[in-house]
Scaffold this motif. Structure first.
Motif, PDB file in Angstrom:
ATOM      1  N   VAL A 112       0.843  -1.189   0.000  1.00  0.00           N
ATOM      2  CA  VAL A 112       0.000   0.000   0.000  1.00  0.00           C
ATOM      3  C   VAL A 112       0.880   1.241   0.000  1.00  0.00           C
ATOM      4  CG1 VAL A 112      -1.700   1.292   1.364  1.00  0.00           C
ATOM      5  CG2 VAL A 112      -1.817  -1.218   1.271  1.00  0.00           C
ATOM      6  N   LEU A 113       0.533   2.233  -0.820  1.00  0.00           N
ATOM      7  CA  LEU A 113       1.248   3.511  -0.835  1.00  0.00           C
ATOM      8  C   LEU A 113       0.339   4.641  -0.370  1.00  0.00           C
ATOM      9  CD1 LEU A 113       3.199   3.428  -4.213  1.00  0.00           C
ATOM     10  CD2 LEU A 113       4.173   3.456  -1.907  1.00  0.00           C
ATOM     11  N   ALA A 114       0.948   5.655   0.250  1.00  0.00           N
ATOM     12  CA  ALA A 114       0.240   6.865   0.661  1.00  0.00           C
ATOM     13  C   ALA A 114       0.470   7.956  -0.372  1.00  0.00           C
ATOM     14  CB  ALA A 114       0.752   7.331   2.019  1.00  0.00           C
ATOM     15  N   THR A 115      -0.520   8.806  -0.542  1.00  0.00           N
ATOM     16  CA  THR A 115      -0.423   9.927  -1.480  1.00  0.00           C
ATOM     17  C   THR A 115      -1.339  11.054  -1.023  1.00  0.00           C
ATOM     18  OG1 THR A 115      -0.693  10.611  -3.795  1.00  0.00           O
ATOM     19  CG2 THR A 115      -2.205   8.926  -2.987  1.00  0.00           C
ATOM     20  N   GLY A 116      -1.026  12.239  -1.440  1.00  0.00           N
ATOM     21  CA  GLY A 116      -1.904  13.373  -1.197  1.00  0.00           C
ATOM     22  C   GLY A 116      -2.894  13.589  -2.332  1.00  0.00           C
ATOM     23  N   LYS A 117      -2.849  12.734  -3.335  1.00  0.00           N
ATOM     24  CA  LYS A 117      -3.680  12.905  -4.527  1.00  0.00           C
ATOM     25  C   LYS A 117      -4.871  11.945  -4.489  1.00  0.00           C
ATOM     26  CE  LYS A 117       0.536  13.865  -7.040  1.00  0.00           C
ATOM     27  NZ  LYS A 117       1.665  12.998  -7.279  1.00  0.00           N
ATOM     28  N   ASP A 118      -6.062  12.514  -4.572  1.00  0.00           N
ATOM     29  CA  ASP A 118      -7.281  11.712  -4.601  1.00  0.00           C
ATOM     30  C   ASP A 118      -7.496  11.152  -6.011  1.00  0.00           C
ATOM     31  OD1 ASP A 118      -9.748  10.585  -4.005  1.00  0.00           O
ATOM     32  OD2 ASP A 118     -10.827  12.485  -4.052  1.00  0.00           O
ATOM     33  N   TYR A 124      -9.529   7.636   1.370  1.00  0.00           N
ATOM     34  CA  TYR A 124      -9.089   8.681   2.286  1.00  0.00           C
ATOM     35  C   TYR A 124      -8.781   8.070   3.650  1.00  0.00           C
ATOM     36  CZ  TYR A 124      -8.872  13.061   4.822  1.00  0.00           C
ATOM     37  OH  TYR A 124      -8.442  14.108   5.593  1.00  0.00           O
ATOM     38  N   ILE A 125      -7.604   8.397   4.203  1.00  0.00           N
ATOM     39  CA  ILE A 125      -7.203   7.848   5.503  1.00  0.00           C
ATOM     40  C   ILE A 125      -6.968   8.934   6.549  1.00  0.00           C
ATOM     41  CG2 ILE A 125      -6.338   5.674   4.564  1.00  0.00           C
ATOM     42  CD1 ILE A 125      -3.470   6.826   4.814  1.00  0.00           C
ATOM     43  N   GLY A 126      -7.328  10.171   6.217  1.00  0.00           N
ATOM     44  CA  GLY A 126      -7.212  11.266   7.176  1.00  0.00           C
ATOM     45  C   GLY A 126      -6.028  12.166   6.878  1.00  0.00           C
ATOM     46  N   ARG A 127      -6.062  13.368   7.479  1.00  0.00           N
ATOM     47  CA  ARG A 127      -4.962  14.331   7.388  1.00  0.00           C
ATOM     48  C   ARG A 127      -4.659  14.755   5.949  1.00  0.00           C
ATOM     49  NH1 ARG A 127      -0.852  13.652  12.098  1.00  0.00           N
ATOM     50  NH2 ARG A 127      -2.113  12.689  13.681  1.00  0.00           N
ATOM     51  N   GLY A 128      -5.636  14.671   5.061  1.00  0.00           N
ATOM     52  CA  GLY A 128      -5.424  15.039   3.665  1.00  0.00           C
ATOM     53  C   GLY A 128      -4.693  13.976   2.860  1.00  0.00           C
ATOM     54  N   ILE A 129      -4.622  12.761   3.373  1.00  0.00           N
ATOM     55  CA  ILE A 129      -3.840  11.677   2.759  1.00  0.00           C
ATOM     56  C   ILE A 129      -4.773  10.544   2.325  1.00  0.00           C
ATOM     57  CG2 ILE A 129      -1.963  10.024   3.118  1.00  0.00           C
ATOM     58  CD1 ILE A 129      -1.108  13.034   3.193  1.00  0.00           C
ATOM     59  N   TYR A 130      -4.417   9.937   1.203  1.00  0.00           N
ATOM     60  CA  TYR A 130      -5.138   8.797   0.646  1.00  0.00           C
ATOM     61  C   TYR A 130      -4.189   7.597   0.588  1.00  0.00           C
ATOM     62  CZ  TYR A 130      -8.318  12.445  -0.774  1.00  0.00           C
ATOM     63  OH  TYR A 130      -9.178  13.509  -0.764  1.00  0.00           O
ATOM     64  N   ALA A 131      -4.768   6.415   0.537  1.00  0.00           N
ATOM     65  CA  ALA A 131      -3.974   5.195   0.401  1.00  0.00           C
ATOM     66  C   ALA A 131      -4.496   4.402  -0.788  1.00  0.00           C
ATOM     67  CB  ALA A 131      -4.053   4.349   1.670  1.00  0.00           C
ATOM     68  N   GLU A 132      -3.564   3.711  -1.456  1.00  0.00           N
ATOM     69  CA  GLU A 132      -3.965   2.831  -2.543  1.00  0.00           C
ATOM     70  C   GLU A 132      -3.234   1.504  -2.411  1.00  0.00           C
ATOM     71  OE1 GLU A 132      -2.761   4.597  -6.360  1.00  0.00           O
ATOM     72  OE2 GLU A 132      -1.109   3.180  -6.402  1.00  0.00           O
ATOM     73  N   VAL A 133      -3.964   0.440  -2.699  1.00  0.00           N
ATOM     74  CA  VAL A 133      -3.317  -0.858  -2.842  1.00  0.00           C
ATOM     75  C   VAL A 133      -2.602  -0.795  -4.182  1.00  0.00           C
ATOM     76  CG1 VAL A 133      -3.635  -3.339  -3.084  1.00  0.00           C
ATOM     77  CG2 VAL A 133      -5.051  -2.050  -1.464  1.00  0.00           C
ATOM     78  N   THR A 134      -1.278  -0.856  -4.149  1.00  0.00           N
ATOM     79  CA  THR A 134      -0.458  -0.724  -5.351  1.00  0.00           C
ATOM     80  C   THR A 134      -0.136  -2.084  -5.953  1.00  0.00           C
ATOM     81  OG1 THR A 134       0.451   1.349  -4.548  1.00  0.00           O
ATOM     82  CG2 THR A 134       1.746   0.185  -6.200  1.00  0.00           C
ATOM     83  N   LEU A 135       0.109  -3.065  -5.096  1.00  0.00           N
ATOM     84  CA  LEU A 135       0.390  -4.435  -5.533  1.00  0.00           C
ATOM     85  C   LEU A 135      -0.365  -5.404  -4.628  1.00  0.00           C
ATOM     86  CD1 LEU A 135       4.275  -4.101  -5.885  1.00  0.00           C
ATOM     87  CD2 LEU A 135       2.656  -4.279  -7.790  1.00  0.00           C
ATOM     88  N   MET A 136      -0.837  -6.498  -5.204  1.00  0.00           N
ATOM     89  CA  MET A 136      -1.433  -7.575  -4.424  1.00  0.00           C
ATOM     90  C   MET A 136      -0.492  -8.770  -4.459  1.00  0.00           C
ATOM     91  SD  MET A 136      -5.491  -7.364  -5.502  1.00  0.00           S
ATOM     92  CE  MET A 136      -5.447  -9.061  -5.878  1.00  0.00           C
ATOM     93  N   PHE A 137      -0.469  -9.514  -3.366  1.00  0.00           N
ATOM     94  CA  PHE A 137       0.357 -10.717  -3.314  1.00  0.00           C
ATOM     95  C   PHE A 137      -0.569 -11.928  -3.344  1.00  0.00           C
ATOM     96  CE2 PHE A 137       2.839 -14.106  -1.480  1.00  0.00           C
ATOM     97  CZ  PHE A 137       4.084 -13.904  -2.048  1.00  0.00           C
ATOM     98  N   LYS A 138      -0.368 -12.768  -4.348  1.00  0.00           N
ATOM     99  CA  LYS A 138      -1.126 -14.016  -4.423  1.00  0.00           C
ATOM    100  C   LYS A 138      -0.346 -15.016  -5.244  1.00  0.00           C
ATOM    101  CE  LYS A 138      -4.050 -12.507  -8.229  1.00  0.00           C
ATOM    102  NZ  LYS A 138      -5.367 -12.268  -8.738  1.00  0.00           N
ATOM    103  N   LYS A 139      -0.546 -16.278  -4.908  1.00  0.00           N
ATOM    104  CA  LYS A 139       0.123 -17.379  -5.598  1.00  0.00           C
ATOM    105  C   LYS A 139       1.629 -17.169  -5.664  1.00  0.00           C
ATOM    106  CE  LYS A 139      -3.934 -18.736  -8.179  1.00  0.00           C
ATOM    107  NZ  LYS A 139      -4.550 -19.020  -9.453  1.00  0.00           N
TER     108      LYS A 139
END
Length: 173
Positions: A112-118, A124-139
Motif C-alpha cells: 500500500v502507498l500513501a499519497t496526497g492525490k485523490d 481517504y485515511i485522514g490528514r489530507g492523505i489517501y492510500a492505494e493498494v499498489t500491488l497484491m500478493f497471491k500465488k
C-alpha cells in the motif's frame, strides 16, 4: 455481522528518489531518527518511467527503496506521509523538491502507498492523505493492478519487496 479486530502491524517501506545521489547520505539518518533503523536498502534504480518530475527535480532521477525494522500500525500511514512531506520541504530549494519520499506499508497480502492525490481507486485515511493498494500478493508473487505505476510493477521493485516480505514473515513469528 463482522466483528472488528485490530489489524496486523505492517512493514514500513519508503521510496526515495532524487537527482543527486549524495543527498541520500544526508537523508538516511533523518529517516532513521523518525522511523527507526532501516532493515533493507535497495541498490539504485533508474527512475525513468515518467517525465512527470523532471521539470521540478531535473534529470536523471534515481530511486532507492528502504524498509524499516520496526513494524507500524496501519493507521499511522497518514502521519508518516505528513512527516515525509515535511522532509521534502526541508530539502527543497526555492520551492522545488530535490527529493521525493513515498511511504507505504507491506502486509502479507498487499503493498500500500500513501499519497496526497485523490483518485477513484484511493481511500481517504485522514490528514489530507489517501492510500492505494499498489500491488497484491497471491500465488507466491506480487501482481500489479490497473492503476499500478510501471516502476512499482518492475522486476527490480517486486524483487526488493519479496525480500522485505520474507523479513516481514519472520517478524510476525
Amino acid at each position: 455481522m463482522s466483528i472488528p479486530k485490530k489489524p496486523d502491524a505492517a512493514k514500513l517501506v519508503i521510496s526515495v528518489f532524487m537527482n543527486d545521489k549524495e543527498l541520500f547520505d544526508e537523508l538516511l539518518p533523518v529517516l532513521e531518527k523518525a522511523f527507526g533503523p532501516t532493515e533493507n536498502i535497495s541498490g539504485w534504480f533508474d527512475f525513468d518511467y515518467t517525465d512527470y518530475y523532471e521539470g521540478e527535480m531535473g534529470t536523471p532521477l534515481f530511486r532507492r527503496m528502504l524498509s524499516f525494522g520496526s513494524l507500524i500500525a496501519q493507521d499511522d500511514l497518514a502521519r508518516i506521509k505528513e512527516t515525509t512531506n515535511a522532509m521534502e520541504k526541508t530539502w527543497a530549494v526555492n520551492g522545488r523538491r530535490n527529493l521525493n519520499l513515498d511511504p507505504g506499508y507491506l502486509l502479507l497480502s498487499r503493498f500500500v502507498l500513501a499519497t496526497g492525490k485523490d483518485f477513484s481507486h484511493r481511500i481517504y485515511i485522514g490528514r489530507g492523505i489517501y492510500a492505494e493498494v499498489t500491488l497484491m500478493f497471491k500465488k507466491g508473487k506480487f501482481h500489479s493492478l490497473a492503476w499500478t505505476y510501471p516502476d512499482y510493477a518492475s522486476t527490480e521493485m517486486t524483487d526488493f519487496l519479496m525480500d522485505v516480505r520474507r523479513q516481514y514473515v519472520t517478524d510476525l513469528k
